[in-house]
Design an enzyme around this catalytic site. Structure first.
Site, PDB file in Angstrom:
ATOM      1  N   CYS A  31      -5.233 -20.122   1.846  1.00 39.01           N
ATOM      2  CA  CYS A  31      -6.111 -20.475   0.728  1.00 39.01           C
ATOM      3  C   CYS A  31      -5.429 -19.962  -0.530  1.00 39.01           C
ATOM      4  O   CYS A  31      -4.227 -19.673  -0.492  1.00 39.01           O
ATOM      5  CB  CYS A  31      -7.537 -19.945   0.931  1.00 39.01           C
ATOM      6  SG  CYS A  31      -7.735 -18.161   0.894  1.00 39.01           S
ATOM      7  N   GLY A  32      -6.146 -19.858  -1.631  1.00 34.57           N
ATOM      8  CA  GLY A  32      -5.488 -19.446  -2.867  1.00 34.57           C
ATOM      9  C   GLY A  32      -4.876 -18.061  -2.746  1.00 34.57           C
ATOM     10  O   GLY A  32      -3.710 -17.847  -3.070  1.00 34.57           O
ATOM     11  N   THR A  33      -5.683 -17.120  -2.277  1.00 30.10           N
ATOM     12  CA  THR A  33      -5.200 -15.745  -2.098  1.00 30.10           C
ATOM     13  C   THR A  33      -4.853 -15.425  -0.657  1.00 30.10           C
ATOM     14  O   THR A  33      -4.192 -14.415  -0.385  1.00 30.10           O
ATOM     15  CB  THR A  33      -6.286 -14.744  -2.524  1.00 30.10           C
ATOM     16  OG1 THR A  33      -7.452 -15.002  -1.714  1.00 30.10           O
ATOM     17  CG2 THR A  33      -6.631 -14.878  -3.996  1.00 30.10           C
ATOM     18  N   GLY A  34      -5.358 -16.195   0.277  1.00 31.02           N
ATOM     19  CA  GLY A  34      -5.266 -15.878   1.703  1.00 31.02           C
ATOM     20  C   GLY A  34      -6.415 -14.994   2.173  1.00 31.02           C
ATOM     21  O   GLY A  34      -6.598 -14.789   3.375  1.00 31.02           O
ATOM     22  N   ILE A  35      -7.203 -14.488   1.231  1.00 30.67           N
ATOM     23  CA  ILE A  35      -8.247 -13.514   1.589  1.00 30.67           C
ATOM     24  C   ILE A  35      -9.455 -14.205   2.223  1.00 30.67           C
ATOM     25  O   ILE A  35      -9.869 -13.866   3.337  1.00 30.67           O
ATOM     26  CB  ILE A  35      -8.693 -12.701   0.355  1.00 30.67           C
ATOM     27  CG1 ILE A  35      -7.526 -11.859  -0.192  1.00 30.67           C
ATOM     28  CG2 ILE A  35      -9.857 -11.779   0.722  1.00 30.67           C
ATOM     29  CD1 ILE A  35      -7.815 -11.207  -1.542  1.00 30.67           C
ATOM     30  N   GLY A  36     -10.031 -15.163   1.515  1.00 27.15           N
ATOM     31  CA  GLY A  36     -11.269 -15.790   2.005  1.00 27.15           C
ATOM     32  C   GLY A  36     -11.088 -16.444   3.356  1.00 27.15           C
ATOM     33  O   GLY A  36     -11.912 -16.284   4.273  1.00 27.15           O
ATOM     34  N   HIS A  51       2.159  -4.591  16.469  1.00 24.62           N
ATOM     35  CA  HIS A  51       1.076  -3.624  16.702  1.00 24.62           C
ATOM     36  C   HIS A  51      -0.290  -4.262  16.934  1.00 24.62           C
ATOM     37  O   HIS A  51      -1.108  -3.695  17.664  1.00 24.62           O
ATOM     38  CB  HIS A  51       0.976  -2.654  15.519  1.00 24.62           C
ATOM     39  CG  HIS A  51       2.108  -1.674  15.465  1.00 24.62           C
ATOM     40  ND1 HIS A  51       2.101  -0.575  14.636  1.00 24.62           N
ATOM     41  CD2 HIS A  51       3.277  -1.615  16.149  1.00 24.62           C
ATOM     42  CE1 HIS A  51       3.232   0.112  14.800  1.00 24.62           C
ATOM     43  NE2 HIS A  51       3.964  -0.505  15.709  1.00 24.62           N
ATOM     44  N   ARG A  66       0.639   1.522  23.890  1.00 25.03           N
ATOM     45  CA  ARG A  66      -0.549   2.118  23.256  1.00 25.03           C
ATOM     46  C   ARG A  66      -1.256   1.117  22.346  1.00 25.03           C
ATOM     47  O   ARG A  66      -2.464   1.244  22.095  1.00 25.03           O
ATOM     48  CB  ARG A  66      -0.167   3.372  22.474  1.00 25.03           C
ATOM     49  CG  ARG A  66       0.668   3.130  21.236  1.00 25.03           C
ATOM     50  CD  ARG A  66       1.117   4.445  20.602  1.00 25.03           C
ATOM     51  NE  ARG A  66       1.788   4.266  19.320  1.00 25.03           N
ATOM     52  CZ  ARG A  66       3.046   3.869  19.176  1.00 25.03           C
ATOM     53  NH1 ARG A  66       3.789   3.591  20.241  1.00 25.03           N
ATOM     54  NH2 ARG A  66       3.584   3.752  17.974  1.00 25.03           N
ATOM     55  N   HIS A  67      -0.534   0.126  21.881  1.00 22.22           N
ATOM     56  CA  HIS A  67      -1.149  -0.869  21.001  1.00 22.22           C
ATOM     57  C   HIS A  67      -2.087  -1.807  21.770  1.00 22.22           C
ATOM     58  O   HIS A  67      -3.030  -2.346  21.202  1.00 22.22           O
ATOM     59  CB  HIS A  67      -0.072  -1.661  20.262  1.00 22.22           C
ATOM     60  CG  HIS A  67       0.817  -0.779  19.445  1.00 22.22           C
ATOM     61  ND1 HIS A  67       0.360  -0.061  18.364  1.00 22.22           N
ATOM     62  CD2 HIS A  67       2.131  -0.455  19.598  1.00 22.22           C
ATOM     63  CE1 HIS A  67       1.349   0.646  17.861  1.00 22.22           C
ATOM     64  NE2 HIS A  67       2.436   0.437  18.593  1.00 22.22           N
ATOM     65  N   ASP A 121      -7.627 -24.469   2.505  1.00 26.19           N
ATOM     66  CA  ASP A 121      -8.476 -25.120   1.512  1.00 26.19           C
ATOM     67  C   ASP A 121      -7.543 -25.744   0.465  1.00 26.19           C
ATOM     68  O   ASP A 121      -6.310 -25.799   0.666  1.00 26.19           O
ATOM     69  CB  ASP A 121      -9.506 -24.143   0.915  1.00 26.19           C
ATOM     70  CG  ASP A 121      -8.899 -23.137  -0.058  1.00 26.19           C
ATOM     71  OD1 ASP A 121      -7.653 -23.071  -0.178  1.00 26.19           O
ATOM     72  OD2 ASP A 121      -9.677 -22.402  -0.705  1.00 26.19           O
ATOM     73  N   HIS A 122      -8.123 -26.193  -0.644  1.00 26.00           N
ATOM     74  CA  HIS A 122      -7.309 -26.826  -1.688  1.00 26.00           C
ATOM     75  C   HIS A 122      -6.293 -25.860  -2.287  1.00 26.00           C
ATOM     76  O   HIS A 122      -5.178 -26.258  -2.610  1.00 26.00           O
ATOM     77  CB  HIS A 122      -8.220 -27.391  -2.784  1.00 26.00           C
ATOM     78  CG  HIS A 122      -9.186 -26.377  -3.332  1.00 26.00           C
ATOM     79  ND1 HIS A 122     -10.258 -25.889  -2.596  1.00 26.00           N
ATOM     80  CD2 HIS A 122      -9.234 -25.725  -4.524  1.00 26.00           C
ATOM     81  CE1 HIS A 122     -10.924 -25.011  -3.322  1.00 26.00           C
ATOM     82  NE2 HIS A 122     -10.315 -24.889  -4.483  1.00 26.00           N
TER      83      HIS A 122
HETATM   84  C1  RB5 Z   1     -10.640 -21.308  -4.250  1.00 29.15           C
HETATM   85  O1  RB5 Z   1     -10.683 -21.455  -5.634  1.00 29.15           O
HETATM   86  C2  RB5 Z   1     -10.312 -19.866  -3.885  1.00 29.15           C
HETATM   87  O2  RB5 Z   1     -11.430 -19.079  -4.075  1.00 29.15           O
HETATM   88  C3  RB5 Z   1      -9.828 -19.790  -2.459  1.00 29.15           C
HETATM   89  O3  RB5 Z   1      -8.704 -20.578  -2.295  1.00 29.15           O
HETATM   90  C4  RB5 Z   1      -9.439 -18.411  -1.956  1.00 29.15           C
HETATM   91  O4  RB5 Z   1      -8.531 -17.791  -2.811  1.00 29.15           O
HETATM   92  C5  RB5 Z   1     -10.551 -17.541  -1.558  1.00 29.15           C
HETATM   93  O5  RB5 Z   1     -10.343 -16.415  -1.078  1.00 29.15           O
END
Ligand code: RB5
Length: 143
Positions: free
Chosen positions: A65-70, A98, A132-133, A8-9
């Site tokens: 993404c910003g955090t990599g989480i979403g 693994h 095993r993995h 994303d951005h």
């Molecule tokens: C966008 O502002 C931000 O929410 C996205 O890049 C990401 O960090 C979501 O997990």
């Protein structure tokens, strides 16, 4: 090897750095966007990368993404995807050894470029251990 990349951005700048790195290693890149820092929705791009890998259009993928989480959550919604959010080289090596990780996720607002490229190198160059993995990966694939 062909690698699908998407962001994303918030991950756009890091995606571009990763793309340059992959190309410097003569790895084929399938760039699924985004193509600027204009605000977009990460689920769309994580899903696109997941579908490219699960559908055989690429061997593996990298999403930012910003955090990599979403974007990692989005990629992991696609059956067959094992997307790993990594913030250091040890995580990248372990998730290949693994989990047979097939998509790497990183955060453009979390991880500096030098570290991100070291993570990318480790993730690309570390083999799955099997044994095993494999049983555990098979369990993940069956869910
Ligand atoms: C966008 O502002 C931000 O929410 C996205 O890049 C990401 O960090 C979501 O997990």
């Amino acid at each position: 090897m062909k690698i699908a990349i998407a962001s994303d951005h918030g991950g756009y700048q890091l995606k571009e750095e990763v793309k340059k790195y992959l190309q410097s290693r003569e790895i084929e890149v399938l760039d699924l966007g985004t193509n600027s820092e204009e605000s977009v929705d990460y689920p769309q791009f994580g899903r696109a990368c997941g579908e490219a890998v699960a559908g055989g259009k690429a061997d593996r993928g990298i999403v930012c993404c910003g955090t990599g989480i979403g974007i990692s959550i989005a990629a992991n919604k696609v059956k067959g995807i094992r997307c790993s959010l990594c913030t250091d080289v040890n995580m990248a090596e372990m998730t290949r050894r693994h989990n047979d990780s097939n998509i790497l996720a990183m955060g453009g607002r979390i991880t500096d470029t030098e570290t991100a490229l070291a993570i990318t190198a480790a993730w690309l160059d570390t083999e799955f251990e099997g044994g095993r993995h494999q049983r555990r990966v098979d369990m993940l694939n069956s869910y």
